[in-house]
Design a protein around this motif. Sequence first.
Motif, short mmCIF file in Angstrom:
data_model
loop_
_atom_site.label_atom_id
_atom_site.label_comp_id
_atom_site.label_asym_id
_atom_site.label_seq_id
_atom_site.Cartn_x
_atom_site.Cartn_y
_atom_site.Cartn_z
N ARG A 12 0.83 -1.21 0.00
CA ARG A 12 0.00 0.00 0.00
C ARG A 12 0.87 1.26 0.00
NH1 ARG A 12 -2.74 -1.08 4.40
NH2 ARG A 12 -4.04 -2.56 3.30
N SER A 13 1.92 1.27 0.82
CA SER A 13 2.78 2.46 0.88
C SER A 13 3.57 2.64 -0.41
CB SER A 13 3.73 2.39 2.08
OG SER A 13 4.73 1.42 1.87
N GLN A 14 4.00 1.53 -1.04
CA GLN A 14 4.71 1.62 -2.32
C GLN A 14 3.78 2.19 -3.39
OE1 GLN A 14 8.02 0.87 -2.82
NE2 GLN A 14 8.18 0.35 -0.66
N ALA A 15 2.54 1.72 -3.43
CA ALA A 15 1.58 2.19 -4.43
C ALA A 15 1.26 3.68 -4.23
CB ALA A 15 0.31 1.36 -4.38
N GLN A 16 1.12 4.10 -2.98
CA GLN A 16 0.85 5.52 -2.71
C GLN A 16 2.03 6.40 -3.10
OE1 GLN A 16 -0.13 5.48 1.44
NE2 GLN A 16 -2.29 4.95 1.08
N ARG A 17 3.24 5.90 -2.86
CA ARG A 17 4.43 6.66 -3.21
C ARG A 17 4.58 6.76 -4.72
NH1 ARG A 17 8.87 5.15 -4.19
NH2 ARG A 17 8.75 3.10 -3.27
N ILE A 18 4.29 5.67 -5.44
CA ILE A 18 4.35 5.70 -6.90
C ILE A 18 3.29 6.65 -7.44
CG2 ILE A 18 3.98 4.31 -8.98
CD1 ILE A 18 5.21 1.93 -7.44
N ALA A 19 2.10 6.66 -6.84
CA ALA A 19 1.03 7.57 -7.27
C ALA A 19 1.43 9.02 -7.08
CB ALA A 19 -0.25 7.26 -6.52
N GLN A 24 -5.96 15.13 -21.27
CA GLN A 24 -5.40 15.57 -20.00
C GLN A 24 -4.10 14.82 -19.75
OE1 GLN A 24 -6.76 17.95 -18.06
NE2 GLN A 24 -8.29 18.23 -19.64
N LYS A 25 -3.21 15.44 -18.98
CA LYS A 25 -1.97 14.77 -18.63
C LYS A 25 -2.29 13.63 -17.67
CE LYS A 25 1.68 18.14 -19.04
NZ LYS A 25 2.75 18.81 -18.33
N ALA A 26 -1.86 12.45 -18.01
CA ALA A 26 -2.08 11.28 -17.16
C ALA A 26 -0.86 11.07 -16.28
CB ALA A 26 -2.32 10.05 -18.02
N ALA A 27 -1.10 10.62 -15.07
CA ALA A 27 0.00 10.34 -14.16
C ALA A 27 0.76 9.12 -14.66
CB ALA A 27 -0.53 10.09 -12.76
N MET A 28 2.05 9.11 -14.39
CA MET A 28 2.87 7.96 -14.78
C MET A 28 2.55 6.76 -13.91
SD MET A 28 6.64 9.52 -15.52
CE MET A 28 6.77 10.58 -14.10
N PHE A 29 2.71 5.60 -14.48
CA PHE A 29 2.62 4.32 -13.78
C PHE A 29 1.25 4.09 -13.13
CE2 PHE A 29 7.09 5.81 -13.19
CZ PHE A 29 7.65 5.06 -14.20
N GLN A 30 0.17 4.45 -13.82
CA GLN A 30 -1.17 4.23 -13.26
C GLN A 30 -1.50 2.75 -13.14
OE1 GLN A 30 -3.89 6.42 -15.72
NE2 GLN A 30 -4.01 8.08 -14.24
N LYS A 31 -1.21 1.98 -14.16
CA LYS A 31 -1.57 0.57 -14.13
C LYS A 31 -0.56 -0.29 -13.39
CE LYS A 31 -4.39 0.57 -18.26
NZ LYS A 31 -4.60 0.01 -19.58
N ILE A 32 0.69 0.12 -13.38
CA ILE A 32 1.73 -0.72 -12.79
C ILE A 32 1.62 -0.77 -11.26
CG2 ILE A 32 3.61 0.94 -12.42
CD1 ILE A 32 5.43 -1.06 -13.88
N ARG A 33 0.97 0.21 -10.68
CA ARG A 33 0.87 0.24 -9.22
C ARG A 33 -0.37 -0.48 -8.68
NH1 ARG A 33 -0.45 6.14 -10.09
NH2 ARG A 33 -2.67 6.27 -9.65
N THR A 34 -1.16 -1.07 -9.57
CA THR A 34 -2.36 -1.78 -9.14
C THR A 34 -2.00 -3.09 -8.45
OG1 THR A 34 -2.57 -2.89 -11.26
CG2 THR A 34 -3.77 -0.82 -11.00
N GLN A 35 -2.96 -3.64 -7.75
CA GLN A 35 -2.77 -4.87 -7.01
C GLN A 35 -2.48 -6.05 -7.94
OE1 GLN A 35 -5.87 -5.48 -4.21
NE2 GLN A 35 -5.05 -7.39 -3.45
N VAL A 75 5.65 -7.63 -16.36
CA VAL A 75 5.66 -6.27 -15.82
C VAL A 75 7.02 -5.95 -15.19
CG1 VAL A 75 4.55 -4.73 -14.17
CG2 VAL A 75 3.20 -6.34 -15.47
N ALA A 76 7.69 -6.98 -14.70
CA ALA A 76 8.97 -6.79 -14.02
C ALA A 76 10.02 -6.18 -14.95
CB ALA A 76 9.48 -8.11 -13.46
N ARG A 77 9.99 -6.53 -16.23
CA ARG A 77 10.97 -5.97 -17.17
C ARG A 77 10.75 -4.47 -17.35
NH1 ARG A 77 11.63 -4.45 -22.20
NH2 ARG A 77 9.49 -4.83 -22.82
N ILE A 78 9.52 -4.06 -17.49
CA ILE A 78 9.20 -2.63 -17.64
C ILE A 78 9.59 -1.87 -16.37
CG2 ILE A 78 7.32 -0.98 -17.97
CD1 ILE A 78 5.92 -3.23 -19.58
N ALA A 79 9.26 -2.45 -15.23
CA ALA A 79 9.58 -1.79 -13.96
C ALA A 79 11.09 -1.68 -13.77
CB ALA A 79 8.96 -2.58 -12.80
N ARG A 80 11.84 -2.71 -14.18
CA ARG A 80 13.29 -2.68 -14.04
C ARG A 80 13.92 -1.59 -14.90
NH1 ARG A 80 16.47 -5.95 -17.01
NH2 ARG A 80 18.63 -5.53 -16.60
N VAL A 81 13.40 -1.39 -16.10
CA VAL A 81 13.91 -0.34 -16.99
C VAL A 81 13.76 1.03 -16.33
CG1 VAL A 81 13.46 0.89 -19.16
CG2 VAL A 81 13.61 -1.60 -19.13
#
Length: 138
Positions: free
Chosen positions: A22-29, A58-69, A89-95
């Motif tokens: 939860r804290s990681q997702a909030q920080r990414i948001a 509208q400008k979309a926030a980065m990483f909207q889908k990657i932070r989902t459960q 998803v891990a490859r995209i996140a690692r980049v």
Amino acid sequence: MRCATRRGLLRRSCCLAQDLRRSQAQRIASQQAPDGTPYAARKQRKNLRGKKGRIKRQKAAMFQKIRTQKNLKIEQDENQLSVGFFGRVARIARVHQEGLTDKVAKKGPAYHYPARPLLGFSAADQVLIRDLLFLHLG
């Protein structure tokens, strides 16, 4: 370690994992690195005018889908607890985490992404983990 003690620790660590996710997702948001610094801004696109009369997106926030459960998962066994990205998803996140070069599209140009740390322990996360360990030991 006795079975009952291990089960109790695993039950508490499951709650810890959910709090960490939860804290990681909030920080990414909020688009912040674990140390509190903001992410590097997106590259500005050149021609944003579009056709006359068309509504601009509208400008979309980065990483909207990657932070989902669905993508930010918890893996747990009797020896360890992991919160992170697994599979494709891990490859995209690692980049993005390490600031590597990757192709924008399958046959498109390569782009060097700036480092945007998605995962890491903030000071609050470290206190949460420390408190759980002290609770278990004392």
